[in-house]
Design a protein around this motif. Structure first.
Motif, PDB file in Angstrom:
ATOM      1  N   GLY A  27       0.759  -1.248   0.000  1.00  0.00           N
ATOM      2  CA  GLY A  27       0.000   0.000   0.000  1.00  0.00           C
ATOM      3  C   GLY A  27       0.783   1.288   0.000  1.00  0.00           C
ATOM      4  O   GLY A  27       0.199   2.363  -0.014  1.00  0.00           O
ATOM      5  N   TRP A  50      -4.029  -7.961   2.693  1.00  0.00           N
ATOM      6  CA  TRP A  50      -2.856  -7.941   1.805  1.00  0.00           C
ATOM      7  C   TRP A  50      -2.305  -9.349   1.675  1.00  0.00           C
ATOM      8  O   TRP A  50      -2.032  -9.816   0.574  1.00  0.00           O
ATOM      9  CB  TRP A  50      -1.752  -7.046   2.381  1.00  0.00           C
ATOM     10  CG  TRP A  50      -1.993  -5.561   2.318  1.00  0.00           C
ATOM     11  CD1 TRP A  50      -2.146  -4.718   3.363  1.00  0.00           C
ATOM     12  CD2 TRP A  50      -2.080  -4.761   1.139  1.00  0.00           C
ATOM     13  NE1 TRP A  50      -2.331  -3.435   2.933  1.00  0.00           N
ATOM     14  CE2 TRP A  50      -2.296  -3.422   1.561  1.00  0.00           C
ATOM     15  CE3 TRP A  50      -2.015  -5.035  -0.229  1.00  0.00           C
ATOM     16  CZ2 TRP A  50      -2.434  -2.367   0.675  1.00  0.00           C
ATOM     17  CZ3 TRP A  50      -2.145  -3.971  -1.110  1.00  0.00           C
ATOM     18  CH2 TRP A  50      -2.352  -2.656  -0.664  1.00  0.00           C
ATOM     19  N   VAL A  71      -2.405   3.285   0.133  1.00  0.00           N
ATOM     20  CA  VAL A  71      -3.681   2.697  -0.256  1.00  0.00           C
ATOM     21  C   VAL A  71      -4.433   2.335   1.030  1.00  0.00           C
ATOM     22  O   VAL A  71      -3.877   1.629   1.876  1.00  0.00           O
ATOM     23  CB  VAL A  71      -3.469   1.434  -1.117  1.00  0.00           C
ATOM     24  CG1 VAL A  71      -4.810   0.793  -1.460  1.00  0.00           C
ATOM     25  CG2 VAL A  71      -2.694   1.779  -2.384  1.00  0.00           C
TER      26      VAL A  71
END
Lengths: 377, 617
Positions: B472, B510, B502
């Motif tokens: 991210g 993730w 993100v």
């Protein structure tokens, strides 16, 4: 009718000589003068352009176009011009307005109108349309003009002049104004009035200063004191004076001008071409050129004096005087007598638009001279 | 108007006019005399003064162009330099018999017909005291041969100037770009006074993007010339400030591996360091020789390049737009997990097709018989389309568009290359504005598998993959690693730009997606299992194929029956090592057919070299 006889008496031998040419409406002395001038111009241009044959060819094409336009106009009887005048003037004013509104920016100033195929400057039309219009207006009225008529005539000059000055193209604006004013002068405006107006103009000149663009002020300042900006705008005048002065009496010889060829002289093919002539051909060359110009102008004035109607004589006179103004302003500018205003040397400077207009003017002159009638013969 | 008065006026008018004409003649005469007097003053009285001025009028101000900065890769490999180029120059006015001189020169040095023609053309345009090039790029031997014979050729000399040279030729040409002669369009943008004396400017790539850093500041010298314009001595000089050297983040070793792996194909390879956005590889193939543009490419050669169906001039890295295909699935899966449309254990039955309720249109899976029951891990590993049709439907286009937007799709990455395009991330608003149509539910489905309207550039995909790899972290991709002043030789490192993060609420999401991507490469059921033989590091990847044209219902796709140009584009996105990624790679092979077969091996080759170099050093 007394006048008619006097006109017949004025018709001289040269007029009779042109009689056999009446099928072909060409004034030989004027044509010869212009051809000699064009030849001198090309000779100087060849040197000024560093022997660039492309430039020479392009100038030759322009000259041919100009001479062509002249010959065509010479064959149109002058009363047609008289009839077209109001239309030409009207269209010219409308185009000037159009330039102000939608004009394409060329050289930082709005002068050009893009017509798809060709681009042209409507202010060029006005160089002829304004004197024609004033003459057209005066022709119908008793001369010398009454003050009310004079006011209206002045207005027909001032309106397009202001439109052109707004573009901003002060040089052309002044030329257009002067050609219109010549008509008034020739029409017999009292000298007292002329001098009063000139005096008034001189008095309000400082006011105009505030309306000038920066680059126009710059020109006036540099004119008054070229040394104040020797590498900027004063450079033109300093270098052209050096070129002319170093030419001396006999000149440095054709193609041998160092000023021009070493790139010191700016715009040497266009506005400053006179300096190249001065450097390479000296005072002798310049005197020859001035003699050619003087012959053409004298012939033009003669044609004006022989014209038969009020309209034609006013037109002829103002066209030839405007031509002189070109010559004088350009030479005055290059020799440091007048400010730099960007006026080309007629038929010698490289460049096109004004050339065609000028030749059209000579066409009208020829038409006026070759369409005369022997009244009550 | 009464005729009598008119007659009287007419006569008076004529007299008046004639007198005015005479006055005009006199005024003209007087003014011409004024002019003549002025000229006598200038040309006779002050002649000596102006003559002296003219003689002394010899000081020219000559611009001295700065030396353009050099370009290196991150390890100091030279990519662009300036080499002295020798040219044979002729000063026409010092040559007595031009034809004989040219003939004699031709016996010493090869002079082609073209050269003569160009020379004659310039001869007409230039001043006779100006040096005109006759032959460019003399070899050392030719220079030596002429030097010995120089005394025989007055007015002929060897001129030296610096010319841009790209020692690696076509390698990395789309990232590097090239310089070319300054044209009229350039003059509108460039600072004309600073470019007095400069002949070339950056036209594309880094050469264009960093033009103002590379160019430097012009210098001047006041030269005294003699009466024919030859420089006698230099009176005063202000030295130019050379342009700065650039160190790019590119690793030319990796670049070479990538370009070799893609030889003979069309496509792009981008590798990014996910920890700071540095671009390690930026390849677009086929390439072209930048040298041909430096000295002006012939119209014929240029047309050949331009009209080639392989589009060698096309910079696929930032201007090529491709549907991302299945490479977008990990991002969609992450969106599904984040918006709780699915859990890691949500299972969908895949019969090989999917239909919207009330519509008998069948959205096909790439596998005709279906994948059976799949959860998100299997769906990514096997690239099950039906799972993602279903997921896209429950997410809806709005949420999907919002989430993919976090990864920079549909937006320029702002990389330091000119001409980057934005790609396309479709939305209801976009479709209404661009197509004047409502959004259809079926379009949501195909967006979920990266088809339909969606378009991405390889650089965008690489940036998105780097975001995935770094869990991210959003870094702006960049090619400039450092700049260097020539005077101090000190490197000024370019600070990486951290754009943002993100938004992911549950960090475990993730790992769910990334572990599935690891499965793509390392699991025997993964679509890219073919590249895992002998691999020494853990790689996460995702294959993709992007349809070049639509296949009709019930029509089977048979590669062999289609011309090569209509084959699907092959894509592969990957990063490694899975735990702490240091490199993210994107490969696009135009008309490559399958992502696993064509694109994945290229990524493996690049990564292998990367890790080999790393352990080696």
């Amino acid at each position: 009718m007394a006048t008619d006889y006097s006109l017949v008496r004025l018709a001289d031998r040269r007029y009779r000589r042109t009689l056999w040419l009446r099928g072909l409406h060409v004034d030989i002395p004027l044509l010869v003068g212009l051809l000699v001038l064009a030849a001198v111009g090309l000779t100087v241009l060849y040197s000024a352009s560093a022997q660039n044959s492309d430039m020479l060819t392009r100038q030759l094409i322009r000259l041919s176009l100009g001479f062509g336009a002249m010959l065509v106009l010479a064959h149109i009887p002058p009363h047609h011009f008289q009839r077209w005048t109001p239309w030409l003037y009207g269209v010219g004013v409308i185009l000037l307005l159009a330039v102000l509104v939608i004009g394409e920016i060329g050289k930082g100033a709005q002068r050009w109108l893009d017509m798809g195929v060709i681009r042209f400057q409507p202010s060029e039309i006005m160089k002829l349309a304004v004197p024609l219009m004033v003459a057209w207006y005066m022709a119908e009225r008793p001369l010398p003009p009454a003050s009310k008529i004079l006011m209206i005539a002045a207005l027909t000059v001032v309106v397009p002049t202001l439109l052109i000055a707004r573009q901003p193209d002060l040089g052309t604006g002044l030329l257009v104004a002067s050609s219109g004013m010549f008509v008034l002068l020739l029409a017999g405006v009292a000298w007292r009035l002329v001098f009063t107006v000139l005096g008034l103009l001189a008095a309000v000149a400082p006011v105009f200063w505030y309306f000038l663009h920066d680059y126009q002020r710059e020109r006036v300042i540099t004119f008054l004191n070229p040394e104040h900006d020797p590498l900027g705008s004063g450079y033109h005048i300093i270098q052209s004076k050096i070129a002319i002065g170093s030419g001396g009496f006999y000149g440095k010889g054709w193609l041998n001008g160092t000023q021009a060829h070493l790139d010191f002289l700016p715009e040497r093919s266009t506005d400053f071409i006179f300096a190249v002539l001065g450097e390479e051909f000296g005072l002798i060359g310049i005197l020859v050129l001035l003699l050619i110009y003087f012959s053409i102008i004298a012939r033009g004035l003669y044609i004006a004096s022989q014209a038969q109607s009020t309209f034609t004589r006013l037109v002829a006179g103002s066209i030839i005087l405007a031509f002189f103004v070109y010559v004088f302003i350009n030479i005055g500018m290059v020799t440091g007598l007048l400010p730099v205003v960007g006026v080309p040397l007629p038929l010698v400077s490289y460049g096109g638009t004004s050339l065609v207009t000028m030749m059209a003017g000579f066409g009208i002159l020829m038409s006026i001279h070759t369409h005369r009638r022997l009244l009550s013969g | 108007m009464a005729p009598r008065t008119h007659l009287k006026d007419h006569l008076r008018e004529t007299h008046l006019f004639t007198s005015r004409i005479l006055v005009a003649l006199v005024v003209v005469g007087v003014l011409l005399v004024v002019v003549v007097v002025r000229l006598i003053y200038l040309q006779i009285i002050s002649h000596e003064h102006f003559s002296t001025l003219s003689e002394n009028n010899r000081v020219n101000i000559m611009p001295m162009p700065p030396t353009r900065g050099l370009i290196y890769d991150r390890n100091g490999v030279l990519l662009a330099q300036n080499l002295p180029a020798f040219s044979l120059e002729v000063i026409p006015e010092q040559v007595k018999d031009m034809d004989r001189t040219l003939a004699a020169l031709a016996q010493l040095i090869t002079i082609g017909e073209d050269d003569i023609e160009q020379f004659k053309k310039r001869l007409d345009q230039k001043h006779p005291y100006e040096a005109i090039p006759l032959r460019l790029r003399l070899s050392e031997e030719e220079v030596a041969r002429f030097a010995v014979n120089r005394h025989r050729f007055p007015g002929v000399d060897v001129g030296a100037r610096l010319a841009r040279d790209y020692p690696l030729g076509e390698l990395a040409v789309h990232a590097m770009g090239y310089v070319g002669r300054i044209n009229e369009a350039d003059l509108k943008v460039l600072d004309v006074s600073n470019y007095r004396g400069t002949t070339h400017t950056g036209k594309t790539g880094v050469e264009k993007y960093y033009e103002d850093v590379l160019h430097g500041q012009v210098g001047y010298q006041h030269e005294e010339t003699n009466a024919v314009g030859r420089v006698l001595r230099v009176l005063e000089r202000r030295m130019p400030i050379p342009g700065q050297n650039l160190y790019l983040s590119l690793d030319l070793d990796l670049q070479m591996v990538a370009e070799l792996a893609l030889t003979g194909k069309r496509g792009a390879v981008v590798a990014i360091n996910p920890k700071n956005g540095e671009v390690l590889v930026a390849a677009s193939l086929p390439g072209y020789d930048p040298a041909s543009f430096v000295n002006g490419i012939s119209t014929k050669d240029y047309d050949t390049l331009r009209q080639s169906p392989d589009q060698p001039l096309f910079n696929r890295i930032v201007t090529g737009q491709y549907p991302p295909g299945s490479t977008v699935k990990p991002l969609v899966a992450l969106a599904g997990l984040e918006y709780k449309a699915i859990t890691p254990h949500t299972s969908t039955f895949c019969p090989g097709w999917f239909s919207l309720p009330g519509d008998d249109h069948r959205y096909r899976d790439w596998k005709k018989d279906g994948h059976g029951n799949v959860d998100v891990r299997l769906a990514i590993m096997r690239s099950c389309d039906v799972y993602f049709y279903n997921l896209a439907r429950s997410l809806g286009i709005d949420r999907m568009q919002k989430y993919l937007g976090y990864f920079g799709l549909g937006r320029r990455t702002e990389i330091d290359l000119p001409g980057e395009v934005a790609g396309l991330l479709p939305s209801r608003d976009w479709k209404r504005a661009a197509r004047r149509q409502a959004w259809y539910p079926g379009e949501t489905l195909i967006t979920g598998i990266g088809q339909g309207f969606m378009l991405t550039t390889p650089m965008q995909l690489a940036a998105a993959t780097a975001m995935l790899a770094s869990r991210g972290e959003v870094w702006r991709p960049h090619l400039l690693h450092a700049t260097q002043q020539t005077s101090t030789s000190q490197l000024v490192l370019q600070a990486p730009v951290h754009v943002g993060k993100v938004p992911v609420a549950d960090a475990a999401n993730w790992e769910t997606v990334i572990s599935a991507m690891e499965g793509v490469v390392h699991d025997p059921g993964g679509t890219a299992k073919g590249i895992n033989r002998g691999i020494t590091y853990q790689m996460a990847g995702k294959t993709g194929t992007a349809q070049v044209f639509g296949i009709k219902q019930n029509q089977k796709y048979k590669a062999s029956e289609l011309t090569e140009r209509l084959h699907d584009h092959a894509l592969f996105v990957a990063f490694a090592p899975v735990d702490d990624p240091v490199i993210a790679v994107v490969v696009v092979v135009e008309n490559g057919g399958s992502g696993s077969g064509e694109a994945a091996p290229v990524a493996r080759a690049v990564m292998d070299r990367y890790f080999a170099n790393k352990s080696g050093s």
